[in-house]
Each structure stands twice: as C-alpha cells, then as structure tokens.
Design a protein around this motif. Structure first.
Motif, mmCIF file in Angstrom:
data_model
loop_
_atom_site.group_PDB
_atom_site.id
_atom_site.type_symbol
_atom_site.label_atom_id
_atom_site.label_comp_id
_atom_site.label_asym_id
_atom_site.label_seq_id
_atom_site.Cartn_x
_atom_site.Cartn_y
_atom_site.Cartn_z
ATOM 1 N N HIS A 155 0.822 -1.216 0.000
ATOM 2 C CA HIS A 155 0.000 0.000 0.000
ATOM 3 C C HIS A 155 0.851 1.259 0.000
ATOM 4 C CE1 HIS A 155 0.732 -0.668 4.209
ATOM 5 N NE2 HIS A 155 -0.358 -1.356 4.426
ATOM 6 N N TRP A 156 2.108 1.195 0.404
ATOM 7 C CA TRP A 156 2.992 2.361 0.308
ATOM 8 C C TRP A 156 3.198 2.727 -1.154
ATOM 9 C CZ3 TRP A 156 7.600 0.235 3.647
ATOM 10 C CH2 TRP A 156 7.182 0.057 4.964
ATOM 11 N N PHE B 146 -8.419 -9.278 4.535
ATOM 12 C CA PHE B 146 -7.907 -7.953 4.180
ATOM 13 C C PHE B 146 -6.592 -8.085 3.428
ATOM 14 C CE2 PHE B 146 -10.855 -6.578 7.449
ATOM 15 C CZ PHE B 146 -11.361 -5.415 6.882
ATOM 16 N N SER B 147 -6.442 -7.278 2.385
ATOM 17 C CA SER B 147 -5.254 -7.265 1.546
ATOM 18 C C SER B 147 -4.806 -5.812 1.379
ATOM 19 C CB SER B 147 -5.600 -7.884 0.193
ATOM 20 O OG SER B 147 -4.482 -7.967 -0.630
ATOM 21 N N GLU B 148 -3.497 -5.586 1.278
ATOM 22 C CA GLU B 148 -2.990 -4.224 1.154
ATOM 23 C C GLU B 148 -3.549 -3.556 -0.097
ATOM 24 O OE1 GLU B 148 1.130 -3.434 1.895
ATOM 25 O OE2 GLU B 148 1.249 -5.021 3.413
ATOM 26 N N ALA B 149 -3.969 -2.297 0.074
ATOM 27 C CA ALA B 149 -4.623 -1.589 -1.028
ATOM 28 C C ALA B 149 -4.715 -0.101 -0.710
ATOM 29 C CB ALA B 149 -6.020 -2.165 -1.246
ATOM 30 N N ASN C 211 1.450 8.565 3.698
ATOM 31 C CA ASN C 211 2.323 9.482 2.963
ATOM 32 C C ASN C 211 3.773 9.012 3.022
ATOM 33 O OD1 ASN C 211 0.419 11.557 2.057
ATOM 34 N ND2 ASN C 211 0.137 11.873 4.250
ATOM 35 N N TYR C 212 3.955 7.733 2.945
ATOM 36 C CA TYR C 212 5.269 7.120 3.133
ATOM 37 C C TYR C 212 6.323 7.712 2.200
ATOM 38 C CZ TYR C 212 8.703 3.488 4.064
ATOM 39 O OH TYR C 212 9.837 2.818 4.437
ATOM 40 N N TYR C 213 6.010 7.801 0.936
ATOM 41 C CA TYR C 213 6.966 8.345 -0.030
ATOM 42 C C TYR C 213 7.184 9.836 0.210
ATOM 43 C CZ TYR C 213 9.298 9.172 -4.486
ATOM 44 O OH TYR C 213 10.203 9.517 -5.458
ATOM 45 N N ARG C 214 6.132 10.554 0.485
ATOM 46 C CA ARG C 214 6.247 11.998 0.722
ATOM 47 C C ARG C 214 7.080 12.303 1.962
ATOM 48 N NH1 ARG C 214 0.123 14.175 -0.090
ATOM 49 N NH2 ARG C 214 0.005 13.937 -2.340
#
Length: 176
Positions: free
Chosen positions: A16-17, A46-49, A133-136
């Motif tokens: 999800h990231w 539940f799956s990452e999304a 906002n992992y990348y940010r």
C-alpha cells in the motif's frame, strides 16, 4: 469541478505504500487512503490496497486502471497474492462492468494474462498512521528508491499527461 461527490475506487496489487505513492502522483486524484480492503469470500481477508477518490473530468477510470496495471505485477500469480491481492475494488455494478471492460481492453495489448480481479468493495481499514504518505515523508529511503521510484518513472514516461506538476505534488489528500 462540481460539488457532486467524487467517484471512489480501490486498487490493490503491491504494497500500500507503493500504491499510495502511485496514485498521489496523478492529476485529478483528490484523495488516497492507504490501508487494507476486503471483498466477498473467498477474497474476504484484508489485503494491502488504497482507496482513490478522483475527478473523472480530469482523469478517467480507464487511465487509473491502466496506471494500476502497469505499476504492479498484474500478470503474476505469485505466492504473496494473499497479502497483495491484484484487484480493482468497485462500489457498484456499473463501476464493476466498466472496470471489466477496461481490463479486457488493456489485456489486448499485453503479452501475458492479467490476473487482476474486479471485486466488490466490502470493507476498509487504515494502515498504521506512521506509514501514511510514506513516499512523501522521505523519498530517499532505500525502499522508496528501490520500489517506488521505478513506478513513478514509468508513470512519467507512459502517462505524462496525467502526472502532477512538481509544485502540485502534495495536493492529493490522505485523510483519516
């Protein structure tokens, strides 16, 4: 943009990231919520999304799905598909039918079979807030440079007309 409620759709495929960063980079995407989505059995775990709210006048469902298919292993039925289900989560029958038609059209241009499923959205839960906002937060992290940067480069090359200008990079909301 009108005051009508913007359409929403869910995308899962990789972490999800990555999914969050991909859709945050696009013009017309208003909100990206990173977390986990479930559907109906047998896809109820539940799956990452990410849930994506978008302005269909600025970016259409076809472009969103094309970006999604090109930024994760959409043709690989690898062993991690439980955690990283390749899916488009839809909110009604009309959206599901459109997504299937778009996937079929995109499949015509692919050498391998797309494993991405069109599934009904049933439930969402947020990921841990420290990962939003992992990348940010820090695009220089090794994970970002290794996994997210190549996806964003691909988007800039293949979907340049939908990529936000540098000054608009942080305009997409990530609400809780």
């Amino acid at each position: 943009m009108s005051t009508a409620k913007l359409p929403e759709i869910g995308f899962g495929g990789g972490c999800h990231w990555c999914t969050e960063a991909v859709f945050q980079s696009l013009r017309g995407v208003d909100t990206v919520r990173q977390g986990f989505i479930s559907s109906d059995p047998p896809n109820d775990a539940f799956s990452e999304a990410a849930l994506v709210t978008f302005d269909a006048e600025r970016i259409g469902l076809e472009q969103l799905i094309a970006v999604h298919i090109s930024t994760h292993a959409a043709t690989s039925n690898h062993s991690m598909r439980g955690k990283y289900r390749s899916a488009i989560y839809t909110f009604d029958d009309a959206q599901a039918a459109s997504a299937r038609t778009i996937l079929d059209s995109l499949q015509d241009d692919m050498e391998q079979t797309v494993v991405t499923q069109v599934l009904p959205y049933r439930s969402f839960k947020y990921s841990d807030e420290r990962f939003h906002n992992y990348y940010r937060q820090d695009s220089q992290r090794p994970f970002c440079r290794t996994y997210i940067d190549p996806k964003l480069t691909k988007i800039r090359q293949r979907f340049a007309e939908y990529v936000k200008d540098p000054g608009d990079e942080n305009t997409t909301k990530n609400v809780r």
